[in-house]
Design a protein around this motif. Sequence first.
Motif, PDB file in Angstrom:
ATOM      1  N   PRO A 114       0.836  -1.200   0.000  1.00  0.00           N
ATOM      2  CA  PRO A 114       0.000   0.000   0.000  1.00  0.00           C
ATOM      3  C   PRO A 114       0.875   1.256   0.000  1.00  0.00           C
ATOM      4  O   PRO A 114       1.980   1.255   0.555  1.00  0.00           O
ATOM      5  CB  PRO A 114      -0.798  -0.105   1.308  1.00  0.00           C
ATOM      6  N   ILE A 131      -2.134  -2.312  -6.975  1.00  0.00           N
ATOM      7  CA  ILE A 131      -3.247  -2.942  -6.268  1.00  0.00           C
ATOM      8  C   ILE A 131      -3.604  -4.268  -6.933  1.00  0.00           C
ATOM      9  O   ILE A 131      -3.765  -4.339  -8.148  1.00  0.00           O
ATOM     10  CB  ILE A 131      -4.508  -2.048  -6.271  1.00  0.00           C
ATOM     11  N   ASN A 132      -3.714  -5.311  -6.123  1.00  0.00           N
ATOM     12  CA  ASN A 132      -4.259  -6.584  -6.585  1.00  0.00           C
ATOM     13  C   ASN A 132      -5.645  -6.689  -5.953  1.00  0.00           C
ATOM     14  O   ASN A 132      -5.755  -6.963  -4.751  1.00  0.00           O
ATOM     15  CB  ASN A 132      -3.371  -7.752  -6.158  1.00  0.00           C
ATOM     16  N   ARG A 139      -1.773 -11.550   2.637  1.00  0.00           N
ATOM     17  CA  ARG A 139      -1.133 -10.670   1.658  1.00  0.00           C
ATOM     18  C   ARG A 139      -2.045  -9.513   1.245  1.00  0.00           C
ATOM     19  O   ARG A 139      -1.696  -8.358   1.440  1.00  0.00           O
ATOM     20  CB  ARG A 139      -0.719 -11.490   0.421  1.00  0.00           C
ATOM     21  N   TYR A 140      -3.207  -9.811   0.657  1.00  0.00           N
ATOM     22  CA  TYR A 140      -4.108  -8.748   0.214  1.00  0.00           C
ATOM     23  C   TYR A 140      -5.525  -9.002   0.714  1.00  0.00           C
ATOM     24  O   TYR A 140      -5.968 -10.139   0.808  1.00  0.00           O
ATOM     25  CB  TYR A 140      -4.200  -8.679  -1.328  1.00  0.00           C
ATOM     26  N   ASN A 141      -6.223  -7.907   0.984  1.00  0.00           N
ATOM     27  CA  ASN A 141      -7.667  -7.974   1.202  1.00  0.00           C
ATOM     28  C   ASN A 141      -8.261  -6.729   0.548  1.00  0.00           C
ATOM     29  O   ASN A 141      -8.572  -5.736   1.205  1.00  0.00           O
ATOM     30  CB  ASN A 141      -8.008  -8.032   2.690  1.00  0.00           C
ATOM     31  N   ASN A 142      -8.387  -6.797  -0.777  1.00  0.00           N
ATOM     32  CA  ASN A 142      -8.802  -5.640  -1.564  1.00  0.00           C
ATOM     33  C   ASN A 142     -10.113  -5.906  -2.309  1.00  0.00           C
ATOM     34  O   ASN A 142     -10.310  -5.417  -3.420  1.00  0.00           O
ATOM     35  CB  ASN A 142      -7.705  -5.262  -2.572  1.00  0.00           C
TER      36      ASN A 142
END
Length: 258
Positions: A114, A131-132, A139-142
């Motif tokens: 980020p 951004i993924n 790893r990601y929570n988008n």
Amino acid sequence: MVLLSFDIEEFDMPLEYKGEIPFEKQISISQTGLERILDILKKHNAKATFFSTVVFAENSRHLIERLLSEGHELASHTWFHSEFEDKHLKESREKLEELFSTKVTGLRMPRMMPVDEKKVERAGYSYNSSINPTFLPGRYNNLKVSRTYFKEGNVTQVPASVSPNFRIPLFWLSFHNFPLSFYKKLASDTLKKDNYLNIYFHPWEFAEIKDEAFKLPGFTVKNSGSDMVERFDSFVGWLKAKGHTFGTFQEFQKQIQR
């Protein structure tokens, strides 16, 4: 339009897994992979964007000069791959422009970290692809982020592509671990829905990284090296046969701003 991009960096991933790899080998492995990528792109006359750390660029000037001479775009992957300060946003852009006399307008943060968008804008970037928009545990929570490009201030955000249904990520690990037929199906669905595809890889995936000293998990090295060269060559040829065009992020940004 297909946006092929590559995060060209010092291959320090073994250090994440408590493996051993000297700096010189980190650079040479990525250099080997980058040469193989450029050969495939040249074969198919496909343009791409290369997000480079300053560290890799300074140690690989001949390869950066080659990719620019072959019509590809150079963008910033900040200064180091595993160390970051806010000042690196502006400093890396300016250093890459100074070294290679090219306009750097894009950013991708290492490991899709980020980043404060106001700082990205102040550092002089017009687009960011960090951004993924999916969920990967640890790893990601988008999942609440737009799947497709959007504007944030004066910066165009270009998230990595995920499938229209269930947001299955189409990043490098998927390419290595999914059956190629399934990956092609996801890519086709995404192109049909979004009219573009944004997928990213790394040069070391195209080199020999199955070394016990690196201590890398099997899912990170599956279909790497010569297998990746063959797999990627086949995939780019398939996209070309389908009539898809390949463009840089700068070209894509001009197109969507019309």
